[in-house]
Each structure stands twice: as C-alpha cells, then as structure tokens.
Design a protein around this motif. Structure first.
Motif, PDB file in Angstrom:
ATOM      1  N   VAL A   1       0.859  -1.235   0.018  1.00 51.22           N
ATOM      2  CA  VAL A   1       0.137   0.067  -0.071  1.00 51.22           C
ATOM      3  C   VAL A   1       0.792   1.421   0.143  1.00 51.22           C
ATOM      4  O   VAL A   1       1.945   1.176   0.569  1.00 51.22           O
ATOM      5  CB  VAL A   1      -0.996   0.034   1.347  1.00 51.22           C
ATOM      6  N   PHE A   2       0.391   2.149  -0.747  1.00 53.43           N
ATOM      7  CA  PHE A   2       1.260   3.691  -0.600  1.00 53.43           C
ATOM      8  C   PHE A   2       0.301   4.605  -0.586  1.00 53.43           C
ATOM      9  O   PHE A   2      -0.881   4.587  -0.936  1.00 53.43           O
ATOM     10  CB  PHE A   2       2.124   3.706  -1.715  1.00 53.43           C
ATOM     11  N   ILE A   3       0.879   5.723   0.235  1.00 52.60           N
ATOM     12  CA  ILE A   3      -0.143   6.979   0.303  1.00 52.60           C
ATOM     13  C   ILE A   3       0.835   8.099   0.279  1.00 52.60           C
ATOM     14  O   ILE A   3       1.641   8.214   0.914  1.00 52.60           O
ATOM     15  CB  ILE A   3      -0.877   6.875   1.948  1.00 52.60           C
ATOM     16  N   GLY A   4       0.154   9.222  -0.177  1.00 47.29           N
ATOM     17  CA  GLY A   4       0.966  10.361  -0.131  1.00 47.29           C
ATOM     18  C   GLY A   4       0.192  11.590  -1.038  1.00 47.29           C
ATOM     19  O   GLY A   4      -0.918  11.466  -1.205  1.00 47.29           O
TER      20      GLY A   4
ATOM     21  N   ALA B   1      -2.865  20.714  -6.142  1.00 50.25           N
ATOM     22  CA  ALA B   1      -2.589  19.932  -4.936  1.00 50.25           C
ATOM     23  C   ALA B   1      -3.333  18.623  -5.060  1.00 50.25           C
ATOM     24  O   ALA B   1      -4.508  18.561  -5.585  1.00 50.25           O
ATOM     25  CB  ALA B   1      -2.455  20.428  -3.553  1.00 50.25           C
ATOM     26  N   TYR B   2      -2.718  17.308  -4.550  1.00 49.49           N
ATOM     27  CA  TYR B   2      -3.727  15.948  -4.713  1.00 49.49           C
ATOM     28  C   TYR B   2      -3.085  15.129  -3.418  1.00 49.49           C
ATOM     29  O   TYR B   2      -2.012  15.164  -3.219  1.00 49.49           O
ATOM     30  CB  TYR B   2      -3.553  15.317  -6.074  1.00 49.49           C
ATOM     31  N   GLY B   3      -3.881  14.178  -3.154  1.00 47.90           N
ATOM     32  CA  GLY B   3      -3.448  13.255  -2.150  1.00 47.90           C
ATOM     33  C   GLY B   3      -4.025  12.059  -2.839  1.00 47.90           C
ATOM     34  O   GLY B   3      -5.074  11.799  -3.597  1.00 47.90           O
ATOM     35  N   ARG B   4      -3.108  10.678  -2.756  1.00 45.42           N
ATOM     36  CA  ARG B   4      -3.332   9.557  -3.428  1.00 45.42           C
ATOM     37  C   ARG B   4      -3.230   8.252  -2.514  1.00 45.42           C
ATOM     38  O   ARG B   4      -2.416   8.451  -1.641  1.00 45.42           O
ATOM     39  CB  ARG B   4      -2.499   9.625  -4.538  1.00 45.42           C
ATOM     40  N   ILE B   5      -4.007   7.360  -2.473  1.00 45.62           N
ATOM     41  CA  ILE B   5      -3.699   6.085  -1.728  1.00 45.62           C
ATOM     42  C   ILE B   5      -3.993   4.964  -2.809  1.00 45.62           C
ATOM     43  O   ILE B   5      -4.798   5.265  -3.771  1.00 45.62           O
ATOM     44  CB  ILE B   5      -4.735   5.716  -0.733  1.00 45.62           C
ATOM     45  N   GLY B   6      -3.009   4.009  -2.865  1.00 42.30           N
ATOM     46  CA  GLY B   6      -3.174   3.140  -3.618  1.00 42.30           C
ATOM     47  C   GLY B   6      -2.362   1.937  -3.470  1.00 42.30           C
ATOM     48  O   GLY B   6      -1.983   1.607  -2.314  1.00 42.30           O
ATOM     49  N   PHE B   7      -2.550   0.861  -4.397  1.00 44.93           N
ATOM     50  CA  PHE B   7      -1.915  -0.440  -4.110  1.00 44.93           C
ATOM     51  C   PHE B   7      -0.892  -0.635  -5.359  1.00 44.93           C
ATOM     52  O   PHE B   7      -1.123  -0.333  -6.190  1.00 44.93           O
ATOM     53  CB  PHE B   7      -2.897  -1.560  -4.180  1.00 44.93           C
ATOM     54  N   ALA B   8       0.411  -1.354  -5.071  1.00 43.43           N
ATOM     55  CA  ALA B   8       1.261  -1.624  -6.003  1.00 43.43           C
ATOM     56  C   ALA B   8       1.562  -3.115  -5.789  1.00 43.43           C
ATOM     57  O   ALA B   8       1.642  -3.652  -4.710  1.00 43.43           O
ATOM     58  CB  ALA B   8       2.621  -0.756  -5.709  1.00 43.43           C
ATOM     59  N   PHE B   9       1.216  -3.940  -6.863  1.00 41.04           N
ATOM     60  CA  PHE B   9       1.471  -5.414  -6.902  1.00 41.04           C
ATOM     61  C   PHE B   9       2.166  -5.999  -8.079  1.00 41.04           C
ATOM     62  O   PHE B   9       2.273  -5.104  -9.196  1.00 41.04           O
ATOM     63  CB  PHE B   9       0.064  -5.974  -6.677  1.00 41.04           C
TER      64      PHE B   9
END
Length: 170
Positions: free
Chosen positions: A80-83, A122-130
């Motif tokens: 999981v990544f967030i930023g 500006a933006y905020g993102r949450i995601g998954f890397a696989f």
C-alpha cells in the motif's frame, strides 16, 4: 538502492460540485510519470491530461504538471502507498448557457463562456502496487486520488475531482 521506472496511468476523472464545467458525466485521465523508488519512499514527477467524455455544450480539460511523494507500507510483491503532491495546472472549460429575457415577449439567447488559466494544484493519493518483488518492471498500480486547483474558472472557484486509475511500471 534506488529504482527508476516509467509509470503510465489511465483512469476516470469524477468532478465534484460546480467545477469542471458542471459536468454530469465523467472524464478520462492519462498520466505519464517517472516512479523513483527507494526502500520506503517514492518520488513521482508527472504530467497528465484530463478531459470530459460527456457530449454536450459543457466541456473541460486539465493539464497537471506536478511532483508527488508517497510512503510505501511494506516491501513485498503487494504493498500500500499513500501520499500527495503539488504543482501547476492548466485548466480550461466551456460552459453553455441559455439566457431568457422578458415576461410577455421573451427572447432567448444561447451563449458559450470559455475560460482558461494556470493555477496551483495539489492532490492526495492512496493506492496499491503489486507484481514483481525485485525490480519495478512488470509492477502494476491501482489508486484513488482527490485533486484540486486553486483558480477561478467561469466564476467557480477551486475545481475539485476524484481520479480512479490503474497504471503500469515499465
């Protein structure tokens, strides 16, 4: 160890409120970025284009040019990544309107209002890397982000939208 890869994303843009030409339909988002990965932090400079897919008199387009930073939770093949990030945005929109004047003898006029300009975004993102565990080639991402641009376009301030996207690291 620092790993670098091209990150190409495609997704849907879902406008909020009156911004983005008061669009009732969604749009398409395309991004090209460089994914610079350290053991827990990712730096991502990107450029993209977002535009309206709904047919009608109202239309919009946006070009984000920004830099993001994300924290990765974990180091395995799925994480999981967030930023978030900041940068410049060029925003353009056309709004069609119908103006009716008079009570007894009415006159109707249709006009289009075009407006465009640069603003701070500006933006905020949450995601998954696989995908692959070692190296970036062949890894995929799925993410959701909320972004806003500090600008007034056609009398509406700070257009905001959600972008749901899938990407590949090559």
């Amino acid at each position: 160890m620092v790993l670098t890869s091209a990150h190409l994303r495609v997704g849907a843009i879902i406008p909020f409120g009156k911004g983005y030409a008061d669009s009732t339909g969604g749009g398409l988002a395309l991004d090209a970025a460089v994914w610079i990965e350290t053991p827990y932090i990712v730096i991502e400079p990107r450029i993209g284009v977002r535009f309206d897919l709904a047919r009608g008199r109202n239309a919009y387009a946006e070009v984000p040019i920004d830099v993001g930073a994300f924290y990765m939770f974990g180091r395995g093949s799925a994480l999981v990544f967030i930023g978030g990030g900041i940068g410049a945005r060029h925003h353009w929109e056309t709004r069609g309107e119908t103006v009716t004047v008079g009570n007894i003898l009415q006159t109707t006029t249709e006009r289009d209002s075009d407006d465009r300009g640069w603003g701070f975004g500006a933006y905020g993102r949450i995601g998954f890397a696989f995908g692959r565990r070692r190296g970036l080639r062949g890894r995929f991402t799925i993410s959701a982000e909320i972004n806003t641009t500090i600008i007034e376009i056609n009398g509406v301030r700070n257009p905001t939208a959600v972008v749901i996207a899938a990407g590949g690291l090559y």
